[in-house]
Scaffold this motif. Structure first.
Motif, mmCIF file in Angstrom:
data_model
loop_
_atom_site.group_PDB
_atom_site.id
_atom_site.type_symbol
_atom_site.label_atom_id
_atom_site.label_comp_id
_atom_site.label_asym_id
_atom_site.label_seq_id
_atom_site.Cartn_x
_atom_site.Cartn_y
_atom_site.Cartn_z
ATOM 1 N N ALA A 21 21.953 -34.381 -21.816
ATOM 2 C CA ALA A 21 20.615 -34.773 -22.710
ATOM 3 C C ALA A 21 19.459 -34.465 -21.904
ATOM 4 O O ALA A 21 18.482 -34.028 -22.491
ATOM 5 N N LEU A 22 19.389 -35.121 -20.683
ATOM 6 C CA LEU A 22 18.242 -35.014 -19.914
ATOM 7 C C LEU A 22 17.732 -33.235 -19.906
ATOM 8 O O LEU A 22 16.626 -33.031 -19.807
ATOM 9 N N LEU A 23 18.883 -32.690 -19.418
ATOM 10 C CA LEU A 23 18.617 -31.230 -19.134
ATOM 11 C C LEU A 23 18.041 -30.584 -20.419
ATOM 12 O O LEU A 23 16.863 -29.919 -20.376
ATOM 13 N N LYS A 24 18.726 -30.900 -21.753
ATOM 14 C CA LYS A 24 18.326 -30.297 -23.100
ATOM 15 C C LYS A 24 16.793 -31.016 -23.179
ATOM 16 O O LYS A 24 15.933 -30.121 -23.661
ATOM 17 N N SER A 25 16.343 -32.217 -23.093
ATOM 18 C CA SER A 25 14.911 -32.707 -23.345
ATOM 19 C C SER A 25 13.999 -31.985 -22.312
ATOM 20 O O SER A 25 13.046 -31.444 -22.934
ATOM 21 N N ALA A 26 14.442 -31.620 -21.040
ATOM 22 C CA ALA A 26 13.430 -31.031 -20.328
ATOM 23 C C ALA A 26 13.310 -29.705 -20.487
ATOM 24 O O ALA A 26 12.085 -29.093 -20.679
ATOM 25 N N LEU A 27 14.468 -28.968 -21.039
ATOM 26 C CA LEU A 27 14.275 -27.536 -21.805
ATOM 27 C C LEU A 27 13.228 -27.608 -22.988
ATOM 28 O O LEU A 27 12.388 -26.769 -23.216
ATOM 29 N N HIS A 28 13.540 -28.323 -24.037
ATOM 30 C CA HIS A 28 12.620 -28.725 -25.030
ATOM 31 C C HIS A 28 11.291 -29.042 -24.637
ATOM 32 O O HIS A 28 10.388 -28.119 -25.184
ATOM 33 N N LEU A 29 10.978 -29.679 -23.789
ATOM 34 C CA LEU A 29 9.491 -30.154 -23.345
ATOM 35 C C LEU A 29 8.944 -28.986 -22.620
ATOM 36 O O LEU A 29 7.631 -28.525 -22.862
ATOM 37 N N TYR A 30 9.485 -28.324 -21.830
ATOM 38 C CA TYR A 30 9.220 -27.060 -21.093
ATOM 39 C C TYR A 30 8.493 -25.841 -22.011
ATOM 40 O O TYR A 30 7.849 -25.497 -21.911
#
Length: 221
Positions: A21-30
């Motif tokens: 979920a953290l990786l997915k959140s970071a990808l969305h933010l980036y």
């Protein structure tokens, strides 16, 4: 060999789910804001956890970005690596029509990958390191270095293809070919996104350009 208890297995599954979920959140933010818009607090909030809990999964925001960058690079190259190696290996035996067909297939994979998340592609291009030197070494990490890492991977792919073709080569000539090719691809992907021309037009033009680039590369080996 010791077996995990059901409670331990459940905790490990929950931890792995939060990490994803953290990786997915970071990808969305980036993809939405680029590297300047990312923060540990935003990434944690997007994953539904408190910021202090971030450290249960990653030692730092840079560590998360490095893992995400590695995942993206592998996902990008996995479907196309062997296609490009094979085309380079077979280049001498391909006529122009066969080369164009193989090149078109390879380039279509690149364009399709970019347009799966064009926001990500745009920010990667914007955030890639420019001429920023410290003691002659370029300084970049995480998502900011992904474009540079991808170009290094292209070098490895071209080297593998050239070696399989039985040719020796000057590394400087190979790097020049790669830098020219990637610059053209990146520019035309952005042009397609701006609807200045179609993907098919861009890919057709690139096939003609690549034939010349590869011919020059192979003639200098």
């Amino acid at each position: 060999m010791a077996m995990s208890s059901p409670a331990e297995s459940k905790r490990e599954l929950a931890k792995a789910k939060t990490r994803r979920a953290l990786l997915k959140s970071a990808l969305h933010l980036y993809s939405a804001e680029g590297v300047q818009g990312m923060s540990m607090n935003k990434v944690a909030k997007g994953a539904g956890i408190a910021q202090p809990s971030f450290y249960n999964h990653f030692s730092s925001l840079d560590a998360l970005q490095n893992e995400l960058s590695q995942q993206l690079k592998e996902n990008y190259f996995s479907p196309m690596r062997m296609a490009w190696v094979s085309m380079l290996k077979d280049y001498d035996s391909l006529n122009k029509q066969e080369f164009n067909q193989r090149c078109q297939q390879c380039l279509t994979m690149i364009f399709d990958s970019a347009f799966q998340n064009i926001g990500l592609f745009q920010h990667l291009m914007e955030d890639r390191p420019r001429i920023s030197l410290v003691g002659f070494e370029q300084t970049a990490n995480g998502m900011s270095s992904l474009i540079t890492d991808i170009q290094e991977e292209w070098s490895d792919i071209f080297i593998q293809g050239m070696e399989l073709s039985g040719r020796t080569f000057e590394l400087s000539n190979l790097n020049l070919c790669i830098d020219m090719a990637t610059a053209q691809v990146h520019e035309l992907i952005l042009g397609c996104h701006q609807q200045r021309y179609s993907n098919d037009q861009a890919i057709s033009m690139l096939c003609n350009s690549f034939n010349g680039l590869f011919m020059n590369l192979f003639n200098n080996t």
